[in-house]
Design a protein around this motif. Structure first.
Motif, short mmCIF file in Angstrom:
data_model
loop_
_atom_site.label_atom_id
_atom_site.label_comp_id
_atom_site.label_asym_id
_atom_site.label_seq_id
_atom_site.Cartn_x
_atom_site.Cartn_y
_atom_site.Cartn_z
N ARG A 1 2.73 3.13 -17.86
CA ARG A 1 3.09 4.07 -16.52
C ARG A 1 4.35 3.27 -16.13
NH1 ARG A 1 -0.10 2.15 -12.14
NH2 ARG A 1 -1.01 0.28 -13.75
N LEU A 2 5.12 5.00 -15.02
CA LEU A 2 6.12 4.18 -14.41
C LEU A 2 6.13 3.75 -13.70
CD1 LEU A 2 8.55 6.11 -16.60
CD2 LEU A 2 7.95 4.04 -17.26
N PHE A 3 5.17 4.26 -12.65
CA PHE A 3 5.23 4.64 -11.40
C PHE A 3 4.02 4.35 -10.68
CE2 PHE A 3 9.06 7.69 -11.82
CZ PHE A 3 9.98 6.68 -11.10
N ASP A 4 3.87 3.99 -9.70
CA ASP A 4 2.23 3.84 -9.34
C ASP A 4 2.98 4.24 -7.51
OD1 ASP A 4 0.74 1.52 -9.77
OD2 ASP A 4 2.17 0.05 -8.68
N ARG A 5 1.75 5.12 -7.17
CA ARG A 5 2.17 6.45 -6.52
C ARG A 5 1.24 6.22 -5.36
NH1 ARG A 5 3.34 8.30 -11.67
NH2 ARG A 5 3.69 10.67 -11.95
N LEU A 6 2.61 5.92 -4.59
CA LEU A 6 2.16 5.60 -2.75
C LEU A 6 2.11 6.74 -1.73
CD1 LEU A 6 4.03 2.11 -2.65
CD2 LEU A 6 1.25 2.58 -3.62
N PRO A 7 1.62 6.24 -0.84
CA PRO A 7 1.11 7.38 -0.16
C PRO A 7 3.06 7.42 0.70
CG PRO A 7 -0.39 6.02 0.93
CD PRO A 7 0.67 5.21 -0.35
N ASP A 8 3.35 7.75 0.69
CA ASP A 8 5.24 7.61 1.53
C ASP A 8 5.80 7.55 0.67
OD1 ASP A 8 5.23 4.99 0.73
OD2 ASP A 8 6.22 4.12 3.01
N GLY A 9 5.38 7.38 -1.05
CA GLY A 9 6.42 7.21 -2.10
C GLY A 9 6.78 7.17 -3.40
N VAL A 10 7.49 6.27 -4.32
CA VAL A 10 6.73 5.91 -5.39
C VAL A 10 7.05 3.79 -5.49
CG1 VAL A 10 5.86 8.11 -6.61
CG2 VAL A 10 8.32 6.53 -6.80
N GLU A 11 6.16 3.42 -6.53
CA GLU A 11 6.35 1.66 -6.19
C GLU A 11 6.24 1.80 -8.23
OE1 GLU A 11 4.53 -1.64 -6.03
OE2 GLU A 11 6.02 -1.65 -3.69
N LEU A 12 7.55 0.82 -9.13
CA LEU A 12 7.72 0.66 -9.68
C LEU A 12 6.39 0.04 -10.19
CD1 LEU A 12 11.42 -0.09 -10.19
CD2 LEU A 12 10.10 1.88 -11.42
N THR A 13 6.06 0.05 -11.67
CA THR A 13 5.14 -0.54 -11.90
C THR A 13 6.31 -1.96 -12.84
OG1 THR A 13 5.18 0.78 -13.73
CG2 THR A 13 3.75 0.43 -12.26
N PRO A 14 5.63 -3.22 -13.27
CA PRO A 14 6.29 -4.35 -14.38
C PRO A 14 6.93 -3.71 -15.51
CG PRO A 14 4.22 -4.65 -13.23
CD PRO A 14 4.10 -3.55 -12.46
N ALA A 15 6.06 -2.69 -16.43
CA ALA A 15 5.94 -2.14 -17.25
C ALA A 15 7.52 -0.85 -16.74
CB ALA A 15 5.64 -0.86 -17.49
N GLY A 16 7.52 -0.06 -16.01
CA GLY A 16 8.57 0.57 -15.36
C GLY A 16 10.23 0.53 -14.93
N LEU A 17 10.06 -1.49 -14.28
CA LEU A 17 11.44 -2.23 -14.04
C LEU A 17 11.83 -2.61 -14.72
CD1 LEU A 17 12.67 -3.41 -11.30
CD2 LEU A 17 10.88 -6.03 -11.53
N ALA A 18 10.71 -2.97 -16.04
CA ALA A 18 11.17 -3.70 -16.91
C ALA A 18 12.42 -2.05 -17.85
CB ALA A 18 10.41 -3.89 -18.10
N ILE A 19 11.73 -0.83 -17.66
CA ILE A 19 12.63 -0.42 -18.23
C ILE A 19 13.48 0.19 -18.10
CG2 ILE A 19 12.16 2.70 -18.94
CD1 ILE A 19 9.08 2.05 -20.17
N LEU A 20 13.86 0.56 -16.36
CA LEU A 20 14.59 0.85 -15.75
C LEU A 20 15.93 0.64 -15.85
CD1 LEU A 20 15.45 2.29 -13.59
CD2 LEU A 20 14.98 0.95 -11.51
N GLN A 21 16.05 -1.05 -16.42
CA GLN A 21 17.51 -1.95 -16.64
C GLN A 21 18.65 -1.16 -18.29
OE1 GLN A 21 18.13 -3.52 -14.43
NE2 GLN A 21 16.55 -3.18 -13.44
N HIS A 22 17.23 -0.72 -18.82
CA HIS A 22 17.40 -0.69 -20.42
C HIS A 22 17.51 0.77 -20.06
CE1 HIS A 22 15.74 -3.67 -23.30
NE2 HIS A 22 15.06 -3.64 -22.37
N ALA A 23 17.06 1.67 -19.48
CA ALA A 23 17.85 3.24 -18.60
C ALA A 23 18.37 3.41 -18.11
CB ALA A 23 16.39 4.18 -18.37
N LYS A 24 19.30 2.34 -17.19
CA LYS A 24 20.59 2.64 -16.37
C LYS A 24 21.71 2.07 -17.19
CE LYS A 24 19.26 1.31 -11.85
NZ LYS A 24 19.15 0.47 -10.54
N ARG A 25 21.63 1.73 -18.01
CA ARG A 25 22.61 1.30 -19.40
C ARG A 25 22.92 2.26 -20.46
NH1 ARG A 25 20.15 -4.51 -19.54
NH2 ARG A 25 18.53 -3.83 -20.41
N MET A 26 21.82 2.87 -20.77
CA MET A 26 21.34 3.61 -20.61
C MET A 26 22.31 5.26 -20.86
SD MET A 26 17.66 4.33 -22.93
CE MET A 26 18.67 5.76 -23.48
#
Length: 350
Positions: A67-92
């Motif tokens: 699960r990459l995001f937690d859905r919030l009333p005003d948007g989304v927030e990265l989960t710990p897994a999402g935050l870790a994957i984001l760094q790799h995704a940006k490099r890609m």
């Protein structure tokens, strides 16, 4: 944890053995959503529907079994897994853009697509009318002109070249000052005939203003000049579009701040002398690698000539009153921008 999320995580775990490999386009979409912190804003930026964004994020989570995001009333927030994957995704993503720029740099033919992002008013009233001349001498160029107040990210290849009011600070970008845009209050002859000519800052308070709000535009400029906290009582129209702003002033809806070169675009506009003058610098930015592409290089040189302060005095750093600009011979600015400009083979600039 809410039961809905527990069921969702359980479904992801059960799919571990059958999940397909992640789609690269979905990964790029994930990066955009993570940076926007909103699926709706990501959808607007990517010109997709919110339902498509949600569906593809769900698909990516299924493929990654996380699960990459937690859905919030005003948007989304990265989960710990999402935050870790984001760094790799940006490099890609960065490697992907470097690969595309390397291919583009090998292109030595003056043909194909050049994507230019530019602020709406400059693109509509200054650049677009002059592109005809460029295309006559470069008939195989296809110019994609995106006129919008939102800045394009050239590092992420949203455009090959961006012309904007905010100066980029990323050291990986080539940044060139094209000129300075001077803003002065104007009204139409019809408006002045109906409501009279304001003679002072105090007089403006008895008139109607046309206000523009948009990204890259400084807020509160008129209110500070007038010495008031809020101009609500005298604003007759507010718009986010430069074209609507210009035409509202030209058609007599009120007084509005326009680029001083509006004086040479319309004889119906009258400069209002009440002591107000504002300016903003015009910046061109692009990645250094795209300079090696012949078609992009042609466009870069043409834009420099199109905004040349030496040829078009309203783009100089020093302010020139609109009535002085009107005294210029038409031939001094209504000239062919292509026949007299240096080509990419005549310039020493990298």
């Amino acid at each position: 944890m809410p039961k809905k999320l527990e069921r969702r995580d359980a479904n992801i775990e059960q799919a571990a053995e059958t999940a397909p490999p992640p789609d690269w386009d979905d990964i790029r979409l994930f990066v955009t959503a993570a940076e926007a912190r909103s699926l709706r804003k990501a959808a607007e930026r990517l010109r997709m529907s919110s339902s498509t964004i949600v569906r593809r994020i769900d698909k990516l989570e299924y493929a990654l079994q996380a699960r990459l995001f937690d859905r919030l009333p005003d948007g989304v927030e990265l989960t710990p897994a999402g935050l870790a994957i984001l760094q790799h995704a940006k490099r890609m993503e960065s490697s992907s853009f470097e690969l595309q720029r390397a291919v583009q740099a090998r292109d030595t033919n003056p043909t194909g697509l050049v994507r230019v992002s530019i602020t709406e008013g400059l693109g509509t009233y200054w650049v677009a009318p002059r592109l005809v001349e460029l295309q006559r001498t470069n008939p195989k160029l296809v110019i994609e002109l995106k006129c919008a107040m939102e800045s394009a990210d050239v590092l992420r290849m949203e455009a090959d070249i961006a012309v904007q009011f905010t100066r980029p600070t990323n050291p990986d970008l080539k940044v060139t000052k094209l000129g300075r845009l001077h803003v002065y209050p104007f009204a139409s002859k019809e408006y002045i005939a109906t409501y009279g000519m304001p003679r002072s800052r105090e007089d403006i308070l008895n008139h109607r203003l046309i206000d523009q709000y948009a990204p890259q535009l400084e807020e509160g400029v008129a209110a500070r000049f007038l010495g008031i906290r809020n101009p609500e009582g005298i604003v007759g129209m507010r718009t986010n579009a430069s074209t609507a702003h210009y035409h509202a002033v030209e058609k007599g809806a009120g007084i509005g701040g326009l680029a001083t070169y509006a004086a040479v675009l319309s004889d119906d506009l009258v400069a209002i002398d009440v002591g107000f003058h504002h300016h903003v610098d015009i910046w061109m930015t692009y990645h250094p690698d795209v300079r090696q592409s012949t078609r992009v290089s042609i466009m870069i040189d043409w834009l420099k000539e199109t905004f040349s302060p030496q040829r078009f005095p309203w783009f100089r750093d020093e302010f020139i009153h609109p009535r002085e600009l009107r005294k210029l011979p038409a031939d001094s600015w209504k000239i062919n921008l292509v026949n007299t400009q240096p080509t990419i083979f005549d310039t020493d600039e990298p």
